[in-house]
Design an enzyme around this catalytic site. Structure first.
Site, mmCIF file in Angstrom:
data_model
loop_
_atom_site.group_PDB
_atom_site.id
_atom_site.type_symbol
_atom_site.label_atom_id
_atom_site.label_comp_id
_atom_site.label_asym_id
_atom_site.label_seq_id
_atom_site.Cartn_x
_atom_site.Cartn_y
_atom_site.Cartn_z
ATOM 1 N N GLU A 303 -9.668 -0.418 11.797
ATOM 2 C CA GLU A 303 -8.702 0.685 11.722
ATOM 3 C C GLU A 303 -8.578 1.206 10.298
ATOM 4 O OE1 GLU A 303 -5.063 -1.151 12.961
ATOM 5 O OE2 GLU A 303 -5.774 -1.528 14.987
ATOM 6 N N PRO A 304 -9.656 1.645 9.678
ATOM 7 C CA PRO A 304 -9.539 2.087 8.288
ATOM 8 C C PRO A 304 -8.884 3.462 8.168
ATOM 9 C CG PRO A 304 -11.764 2.453 9.092
ATOM 10 C CD PRO A 304 -11.008 1.811 10.215
ATOM 11 N N GLY A 305 -8.056 3.604 7.172
ATOM 12 C CA GLY A 305 -7.468 4.910 6.867
ATOM 13 C C GLY A 305 -7.918 5.344 5.485
ATOM 14 N N ARG A 306 -7.356 4.666 4.476
ATOM 15 C CA ARG A 306 -7.630 4.994 3.074
ATOM 16 C C ARG A 306 -9.128 5.068 2.772
ATOM 17 N NH1 ARG A 306 -3.974 3.582 -0.892
ATOM 18 N NH2 ARG A 306 -3.008 2.191 0.611
ATOM 19 N N CYS A 372 14.114 16.242 -9.989
ATOM 20 C CA CYS A 372 15.176 15.691 -10.830
ATOM 21 C C CYS A 372 15.301 14.185 -10.638
ATOM 22 C CB CYS A 372 16.492 16.394 -10.533
ATOM 23 S SG CYS A 372 16.396 18.115 -10.980
ATOM 24 N N GLU A 373 14.281 13.467 -11.024
ATOM 25 C CA GLU A 373 14.247 12.001 -10.964
ATOM 26 C C GLU A 373 13.385 11.549 -12.133
ATOM 27 O OE1 GLU A 373 15.386 9.805 -8.581
ATOM 28 O OE2 GLU A 373 15.972 11.208 -7.007
HETATM 29 C C1 PLP Z 1 -1.775 -1.193 11.925
HETATM 30 C C2 PLP Z 1 -2.458 -0.509 10.798
HETATM 31 N N1 PLP Z 1 -3.779 -0.248 10.905
HETATM 32 C C3 PLP Z 1 -4.445 0.382 9.930
HETATM 33 C C4 PLP Z 1 -3.810 0.798 8.779
HETATM 34 C C5 PLP Z 1 -4.611 1.525 7.746
HETATM 35 O O1 PLP Z 1 -4.642 0.910 6.526
HETATM 36 P P1 PLP Z 1 -5.629 1.434 5.390
HETATM 37 O O2 PLP Z 1 -5.298 2.856 5.158
HETATM 38 O O3 PLP Z 1 -5.338 0.594 4.221
HETATM 39 O O4 PLP Z 1 -7.008 1.251 5.903
HETATM 40 C C6 PLP Z 1 -2.443 0.535 8.606
HETATM 41 C C7 PLP Z 1 -1.765 0.936 7.376
HETATM 42 O O5 PLP Z 1 -0.650 0.656 7.101
HETATM 43 C C8 PLP Z 1 -1.749 -0.126 9.661
HETATM 44 O O6 PLP Z 1 -0.444 -0.384 9.559
#
Ligand code: PLP
Length: 450
Positions: A303-306, A372-373
């Site tokens: 489940e990669p995002g970043r 404003c922080e």
């Molecule tokens: C359940 C789950 N899967 C995948 C991700 C994606 O993480 P990343 O963006 O570090 O790959 C997250 C991020 O918080 C998550 O909570």
């Protein structure tokens, strides 16, 4: 004795060399290119042109860089039966979702809002997994009605809610158990999700019991075990520990007579280069996981995002003012923590580069926003060419957890999102207008309490 001028000169050259090598690596990750005339291009589109047309602040994503990341990960995993479920939370832009859908990705969602997005982008519901510690009954109902691939349970209490939904819909629902494998990490504490003290997942010692409860329900089918350790991981060791735990649990579940498991999901978390880190190499990750999972007869899900989108995006900003105060030099830009909260929230490092390089003297500055922080900064004590008001800069590695974590704090409309792809570009989401900030609001007379 002080160092000689020659040594100091060499040291400075060395540092410059390091900095330019670092920048070259970041540019390559993003698909950025500095032309001889000093202009900066992303995906072969001059960023000045985009800033002129779309204004600033503005997010720009390079579809080509997203594809390259997907291809690298898919290549590493290829000998295995696998699926890459993109974590939509990192960047939910429909344009980016389209790119990933076209590549055959699945999706990892955490809300019904994300479900609507992935369906709008054309993802097959079967390839969608739904994680999250606080899914509501309505969210579960909508996801089940859409026929999504798997709901990842995060507690026994959620199982009861899901069972009621399944009963009402008279549907058969595929269920995963998100295991909390209790693995500690070397990342920002806010990015750690798989330790025993975290709110996420079901503790390993309750997994077998949960599995039996799922299996005993006539409308639920246990199809997966999952984990997500945390984010921005640069080392394969935590994956090894977590996946080993998952495999032990698979064997226990099977020994308990449950034979419906189809997939093992090791989550996301693959770390990228923000400064000078060695990013997590997908080949190394695959080599670590392969011996554990091959022969299990399960598909491997990630489940990669970043990793897929982080390096591919930049945030463009314009310098508003230069300011000298308290012995420091400030560069005040028109993007703030409401646009990119990562520096303030995680103390995250994002490189800042000028859109037009004129080989000017470098100064040490704080790049700050208009909010404003005191915590509203994008970069602290950073060497930056002596920019003038009106000049533009790009904040790098802003493709993940950028726009999606933005807000309208200080009543600032959200910036546009622009996509570039092989020398072409389009505004994928227009800048919000000031009128949007008051959308639906009414000043109504208050009613008496009954
Ligand atoms: C359940 C789950 N899967 C995948 C991700 C994606 O993480 P990343 O963006 O570090 O790959 C997250 C991020 O918080 C998550 O909570």
């Amino acid at each position: 004795m002080g160092e000689s001028l020659l040594t100091a000169g060499r040291r400075a050259e060395g540092q410059e060399g390091d900095a330019s090598a670092r920048q070259a690596a970041l540019f390559a990750d993003a698909g950025l290119e500095r032309r001889a005339d000093g202009s900066l291009l992303l995906g072969r589109v001059p960023l000045e042109d985009i800033a002129q047309a779309a204004g600033t602040p503005a997010y720009v994503y390079n579809a080509g860089a997203v594809r390259a990341r997907f291809a690298a990960l898919a290549h590493a995993l290829t000998p295995l039966d696998h699926r890459i479920c993109y974590a939509v939370k990192a960047n939910g832009s429909l344009a980016i979702l389209r790119v990933l859908r076209d590549l055959g990705a699945g999706a990892d969602i955490v809300s019904v809002g994300e479900l609507r997005r992935v369906l709008a982008a054309g993802f097959s519901p079967e390839k969608v997994v739904f994680s999250g510690v606080g899914k509501t009954r309505d969210e579960l109902a909508e996801a089940c009605a859409a026929g999504i691939g798997q709901i990842n349970l995060e507690s026994l209490e959620e199982l009861e809610t899901l069972a009621r939904v399944a009963q009402l819909q008279e549907a058969r629902i595929r269920v995963g158990i998100r295991v909390n494998p209790d693995v500690t990490l070397n990342t920002h504490p806010y990015l750690t999700t798989g330790t025993a003290a975290a709110k996420f997942g079901i503790p390993a010692d309750l997994v077998l019991d949960t599995a039996h409860r799922v299996a005993a329900h006539p409308r639920l089918e246990l199809t997966g075990l999952a984990m997500h350790l945390g984010s921005q991981l640069l080392d394969t060791a935590p994956y090894l520990r977590g996946a080993t735990r998952l495999v032990e649990l698979v064997l226990q579940v099977r020994a308990g007579g449950i034979s419906t498991l189809r997939a093992l999901d090791i989550g996301g978390g693959l770390g990228i280069r923000y400064k000078d880190e060695e990013p997590l190499d997908p080949e190394r990750l695959a080599a670590t996981i392969r011996p554990l999972v091959s022969g299990l007869g399960l598909a491997l899900h990630l489940e990669p995002g970043r990793y897929l989108v982080g390096s591919a995006g930049v945030l463009l900003a314009t310098v508003l003012y230069r300011k000298h105060a308290g012995g420091k030099d400030f560069v005040v830009v028109d993007a703030g923590m409401n646009d990119l909260v990562r520096p303030s929230h995680y103390n995250a490092h994002h490189e800042v580069v000028v859109l037009r390089d004129q080989r000017r003297q470098v100064q040490q500055v704080d790049v700050v926003g208009p909010i404003c922080e005191t915590g509203d900064f994008l970069a602290l004590e950073r060497p930056l060419p002596a920019v003038e008001p009106g000049e533009r800069v790009a904040i790098l590695c802003a493709g993940a957890y950028g726009f999606v974590m933005g807000s309208t704090y200080n009543a600032r409309p959200r910036p546009p999102e622009v996509v570039v792809d092989e020398a072409r570009w389009a505004i994928a989401r227009p800048r919000e207008g000031l009128e949007d900030l008051m959308h639906g609001e009414q000043v109504t007379p208050l009613a008496d309490a009954p």
